[in-house]
Design a protein around this motif. Structure first.
Motif, PDB file in Angstrom:
ATOM      1  N   ILE A  19      -6.915  -8.844   0.340  1.00 20.29           N
ATOM      2  CA  ILE A  19      -8.061 -10.174   0.903  1.00 20.29           C
ATOM      3  C   ILE A  19      -9.383  -9.920  -0.269  1.00 20.29           C
ATOM      4  CG2 ILE A  19      -9.311 -10.698   2.250  1.00 20.29           C
ATOM      5  CD1 ILE A  19      -7.412 -10.513   4.759  1.00 20.29           C
ATOM      6  N   LEU A  20      -9.232  -8.574  -0.391  1.00 20.92           N
ATOM      7  CA  LEU A  20      -9.993  -7.873  -1.209  1.00 20.92           C
ATOM      8  C   LEU A  20     -10.215  -8.947  -2.546  1.00 20.92           C
ATOM      9  CD1 LEU A  20     -12.987  -5.713  -2.354  1.00 20.92           C
ATOM     10  CD2 LEU A  20     -11.200  -4.473  -2.228  1.00 20.92           C
ATOM     11  N   PHE A  21      -8.798  -7.949  -3.277  1.00 15.34           N
ATOM     12  CA  PHE A  21      -8.678  -8.601  -5.000  1.00 15.34           C
ATOM     13  C   PHE A  21      -8.272 -10.556  -4.683  1.00 15.34           C
ATOM     14  CE2 PHE A  21      -7.875  -3.941  -4.635  1.00 15.34           C
ATOM     15  CZ  PHE A  21      -8.200  -4.157  -5.823  1.00 15.34           C
ATOM     16  N   ALA A  22      -7.805 -10.908  -4.071  1.00 16.40           N
ATOM     17  CA  ALA A  22      -7.684 -12.528  -3.785  1.00 16.40           C
ATOM     18  C   ALA A  22      -9.221 -13.098  -3.575  1.00 16.40           C
ATOM     19  CB  ALA A  22      -6.935 -13.405  -2.966  1.00 16.40           C
ATOM     20  N   GLY A  23     -10.452 -12.463  -2.532  1.00 14.48           N
ATOM     21  CA  GLY A  23     -11.044 -13.093  -2.742  1.00 14.48           C
ATOM     22  C   GLY A  23     -12.334 -13.330  -4.235  1.00 14.48           C
ATOM     23  N   GLY A  24     -11.613 -11.783  -4.904  1.00 10.40           N
ATOM     24  CA  GLY A  24     -12.342 -11.298  -5.961  1.00 10.40           C
ATOM     25  C   GLY A  24     -11.929 -11.987  -7.177  1.00 10.40           C
ATOM     26  N   ALA A  25     -10.609 -12.936  -7.225  1.00  5.35           N
ATOM     27  CA  ALA A  25     -10.198 -13.993  -7.758  1.00  5.35           C
ATOM     28  C   ALA A  25     -11.367 -15.158  -7.394  1.00  5.35           C
ATOM     29  CB  ALA A  25      -8.954 -13.263  -7.838  1.00  5.35           C
ATOM     30  N   ASN A  56      -6.583  -9.936 -10.923  1.00  9.92           N
ATOM     31  CA  ASN A  56      -6.646  -9.775  -9.401  1.00  9.92           C
ATOM     32  C   ASN A  56      -6.144 -10.869  -8.407  1.00  9.92           C
ATOM     33  OD1 ASN A  56     -10.195  -9.324  -9.361  1.00  9.92           O
ATOM     34  ND2 ASN A  56      -9.313  -8.362 -10.262  1.00  9.92           N
ATOM     35  N   LEU A  57      -5.625 -12.547  -8.621  1.00 14.52           N
ATOM     36  CA  LEU A  57      -4.861 -13.105  -7.913  1.00 14.52           C
ATOM     37  C   LEU A  57      -3.240 -12.287  -7.467  1.00 14.52           C
ATOM     38  CD1 LEU A  57      -4.822 -15.516  -6.102  1.00 14.52           C
ATOM     39  CD2 LEU A  57      -4.562 -16.939  -8.079  1.00 14.52           C
ATOM     40  N   ILE A  58      -3.024 -11.807  -9.101  1.00 22.32           N
ATOM     41  CA  ILE A  58      -0.906 -11.680  -9.192  1.00 22.32           C
ATOM     42  C   ILE A  58      -1.116 -10.354  -9.085  1.00 22.32           C
ATOM     43  CG2 ILE A  58       0.938 -10.647 -10.625  1.00 22.32           C
ATOM     44  CD1 ILE A  58      -0.779 -13.332 -12.627  1.00 22.32           C
ATOM     45  N   ALA A  59      -2.332  -9.107  -8.346  1.00 26.37           N
ATOM     46  CA  ALA A  59      -2.428  -8.182  -8.069  1.00 26.37           C
ATOM     47  C   ALA A  59      -2.131  -8.415  -6.607  1.00 26.37           C
ATOM     48  CB  ALA A  59      -3.208  -6.944  -8.729  1.00 26.37           C
ATOM     49  N   ALA A  60      -3.332  -9.252  -6.376  1.00 27.69           N
ATOM     50  CA  ALA A  60      -3.317  -9.412  -4.240  1.00 27.69           C
ATOM     51  C   ALA A  60      -1.911  -9.695  -3.552  1.00 27.69           C
ATOM     52  CB  ALA A  60      -4.585 -10.334  -4.020  1.00 27.69           C
ATOM     53  N   LEU A  61      -1.282 -10.648  -4.493  1.00 22.78           N
ATOM     54  CA  LEU A  61       0.039 -11.220  -4.318  1.00 22.78           C
ATOM     55  C   LEU A  61       1.165  -9.784  -4.341  1.00 22.78           C
ATOM     56  CD1 LEU A  61       0.483 -15.014  -6.022  1.00 22.78           C
ATOM     57  CD2 LEU A  61      -0.224 -14.555  -3.392  1.00 22.78           C
ATOM     58  N   GLY A  62       1.064  -9.319  -5.018  1.00 19.84           N
ATOM     59  CA  GLY A  62       2.026  -8.105  -5.115  1.00 19.84           C
ATOM     60  C   GLY A  62       2.422  -7.700  -4.155  1.00 19.84           C
ATOM     61  N   LEU A  63       0.590  -6.796  -3.598  1.00 20.83           N
ATOM     62  CA  LEU A  63       0.710  -6.481  -2.619  1.00 20.83           C
ATOM     63  C   LEU A  63       0.973  -6.925  -1.791  1.00 20.83           C
ATOM     64  CD1 LEU A  63      -3.070  -4.929  -3.209  1.00 20.83           C
ATOM     65  CD2 LEU A  63      -1.118  -3.220  -3.536  1.00 20.83           C
TER      66      LEU A  63
END
Length: 125
Positions: A19-25, A56-63
């Motif tokens: 959520i943190l990284f998706a929000g950043g994206a 940010n978005l791709i890594a959030a999905l990866g997590l």
């Protein structure tokens, strides 16, 4: 603590981090100007905001889903440490230093995730 509880706690932690990284994206895509100003302020190209938002978005999905949760966690830990230095503004804005330390703390959690692995709740290994 049993493995089932560990797996659920691991998933909850991964969701919160994602959520943190998706929000950043989303923030970078919706209003890129603040990030572009930070980048320009240290002599980097303003256009880097777009690959950073994608990361940010791709890594959030990866997590969240896998694969390679540990690799994403390591990459994001490095990202958090590197970007924390944008917040070293002790005299101009002391609150930015708190954000810097929080970035380090998030990096620490990501390193723990990298060491522990994703548990059993991933779509792909």
């Amino acid at each position: 603590m049993g493995n089932v509880i560990r797996d659920w706690l691991n998933l909850a932690g991964r969701v919160l981090l994602a959520i943190l990284f998706a929000g950043g994206a989303v923030q970078k895509l919706a209003d890129p100007a603040p990030v572009q100003a930070m980048l320009a302020g240290v002599g980097l190209a303003e256009g880097l905001v777009w690959p950073v938002a994608a990361l940010n978005l791709i890594a959030a999905l990866g997590l969240l889903t896998g694969p390679r949760v540990a690799a994403w966690a390591l990459a994001l830990a490095g990202y958090c440490v590197m970007t924390s230095f944008f917040h070293w503004q002790l005299r101009a804005d002391p609150w930015q230093v708190t954000i810097m330390v929080k970035n380090w703390s998030v990096a620490g959690g990501l390193l723990i995730l990298a060491a522990a692995g994703p548990g059993r709740f991933v779509l792909w290994r």
